[in-house]
Motif scaffolding. Structure first.
Motif, mmCIF file in Angstrom:
data_model
loop_
_atom_site.group_PDB
_atom_site.id
_atom_site.type_symbol
_atom_site.label_atom_id
_atom_site.label_comp_id
_atom_site.label_asym_id
_atom_site.label_seq_id
_atom_site.Cartn_x
_atom_site.Cartn_y
_atom_site.Cartn_z
ATOM 1 N N PHE A 85 9.949 16.602 -3.590
ATOM 2 C CA PHE A 85 9.420 15.478 -2.812
ATOM 3 C C PHE A 85 10.049 14.167 -3.276
ATOM 4 C CE2 PHE A 85 6.414 11.992 -2.311
ATOM 5 C CZ PHE A 85 6.043 12.097 -0.986
ATOM 6 N N TYR A 86 10.069 13.961 -4.580
ATOM 7 C CA TYR A 86 10.570 12.686 -5.111
ATOM 8 C C TYR A 86 12.091 12.564 -5.013
ATOM 9 C CZ TYR A 86 6.077 10.962 -6.704
ATOM 10 O OH TYR A 86 4.807 10.456 -6.741
ATOM 11 N N VAL A 88 -1.624 2.698 -8.720
ATOM 12 C CA VAL A 88 -0.664 2.396 -7.664
ATOM 13 C C VAL A 88 0.705 2.226 -8.314
ATOM 14 C CG1 VAL A 88 0.008 0.818 -5.825
ATOM 15 C CG2 VAL A 88 -2.421 1.281 -6.233
ATOM 16 N N ILE A 89 1.689 2.942 -7.783
ATOM 17 C CA ILE A 89 3.044 2.911 -8.322
ATOM 18 C C ILE A 89 3.909 2.056 -7.407
ATOM 19 C CG2 ILE A 89 5.009 4.317 -9.038
ATOM 20 C CD1 ILE A 89 2.984 6.701 -9.155
ATOM 21 N N GLY A 90 4.686 1.160 -7.987
ATOM 22 C CA GLY A 90 5.544 0.282 -7.203
ATOM 23 C C GLY A 90 6.994 0.709 -7.262
ATOM 24 N N PHE A 127 4.215 5.156 0.484
ATOM 25 C CA PHE A 127 3.930 6.552 0.803
ATOM 26 C C PHE A 127 2.894 7.075 -0.184
ATOM 27 C CE2 PHE A 127 7.626 6.817 -2.107
ATOM 28 C CZ PHE A 127 7.158 7.719 -3.061
ATOM 29 N N THR A 128 2.345 8.224 0.121
ATOM 30 C CA THR A 128 1.432 8.918 -0.781
ATOM 31 C C THR A 128 2.024 10.288 -1.057
ATOM 32 O OG1 THR A 128 -0.483 7.759 0.112
ATOM 33 C CG2 THR A 128 -0.911 9.782 -1.109
ATOM 34 N N VAL A 186 -0.391 7.046 -4.888
ATOM 35 C CA VAL A 186 0.008 6.054 -3.902
ATOM 36 C C VAL A 186 1.156 5.195 -4.429
ATOM 37 C CG1 VAL A 186 -0.756 4.003 -2.618
ATOM 38 C CG2 VAL A 186 -2.297 5.973 -2.884
ATOM 39 N N TRP A 187 2.179 5.035 -3.586
ATOM 40 C CA TRP A 187 3.290 4.144 -3.868
ATOM 41 C C TRP A 187 3.252 2.984 -2.875
ATOM 42 C CZ3 TRP A 187 8.093 4.963 -6.812
ATOM 43 C CH2 TRP A 187 8.021 6.048 -7.703
ATOM 44 N N GLU A 188 3.635 1.812 -3.339
ATOM 45 C CA GLU A 188 3.724 0.647 -2.468
ATOM 46 C C GLU A 188 5.036 -0.083 -2.777
ATOM 47 O OE1 GLU A 188 1.364 -2.718 -5.120
ATOM 48 O OE2 GLU A 188 0.310 -1.760 -3.470
ATOM 49 N N PRO A 189 5.514 -0.914 -1.852
ATOM 50 C CA PRO A 189 6.708 -1.708 -2.152
ATOM 51 C C PRO A 189 6.501 -2.546 -3.409
ATOM 52 C CG PRO A 189 6.192 -1.815 0.180
ATOM 53 C CD PRO A 189 5.031 -1.125 -0.487
#
Length: 203
Positions: A129-130, A182-184, A190-191, A197-200
């Protein structure tokens, strides 16, 4: 290559959490955000602090306990070295370890490496996935461990089997609700398959 850049913990009391992570020397590696998302049991991740020697482990553990942490695993020698596991007041699990078994220098509270360990249901599937989203693999040991190349971050990102990470942390693997993490990075939002959860990074 996709960049992994920030780690944000969602905590009930940011001021209290900030005081704790300041005391532990982790503030430069983390961001904090107020949140009351329901969560129960093992949240599926741990922060790993790698230090030089056993005395340094003891110094960090003492600082964590003085700042309000609770012990999940007391410091002890193992096949791999010497380490302990504590739980921060906000519930985050922190592993503090050294590959050394004897002190060879004066004790110092210096962090050599910080890693974000994600406990996942299927390491190989999460790796696919990653990598499909542009993260490059630095180390991979089948379904047991994957470490990504993270040149844009002071924190290393790695995957562990959820069961193994819970056992290594001294907690039951069961858990539900929010990871409160939350990972940036520049691949989001995306999740992932395990709900992380990832965010910009600019968010």
């Amino acid at each position: 290559m996709t960049a992994f850049t920030t780690v944000t913990l969602e905590v009930p009391d940011p001021a209290a959490a900030s005081a704790f992570y300041d005391a532990l020397g982790l503030s430069p590696y983390l961001s904090l955000r107020a949140a009351q998302s329901p969560t129960d049991g093992f949240r599926g991740f741990a922060l790993s602090l790698v230090v030089s020697q056993p005395g340094d482990v003891d110094a960090f553990v003492a600082a964590a306990l003085d700042a309000g942490a609770t012990t999940l695993k007391p410091a002890e020698k193992s096949f791999w070295g010497y380490g302990a596991v504590v739980r921060a007041p906000d519930g985050t699990i922190c592993k503090i370890a050294s590959s050394a078994k004897k002190d060879t220098a004066p004790v110092a509270r210096r962090i050599g490496q910080v890693a974000l360990l994600l406990g996942v249901a299927d390491v190989k599937a999460s790796k696919r996935f990653y990598t499909g989203r542009g993260l490059a693999v630095a180390k991979s040991f089948g379904g047991k461990y994957v470490e990504f190349a993270t040149p844009s971050s002071a924190v290393t990102l790695a995957l562990y089997p959820r069961r193994a990470l819970a056992k290594d942390s001294g907690v039951p693997q069961e858990g539900s609700g929010s990871h409160r993490l939350v990972i940036g990075g520049d691949a989001g939002p995306f999740t992932d398959p395990d709900g992380f959860v990832w965010e910009p990074a600019s968010a």
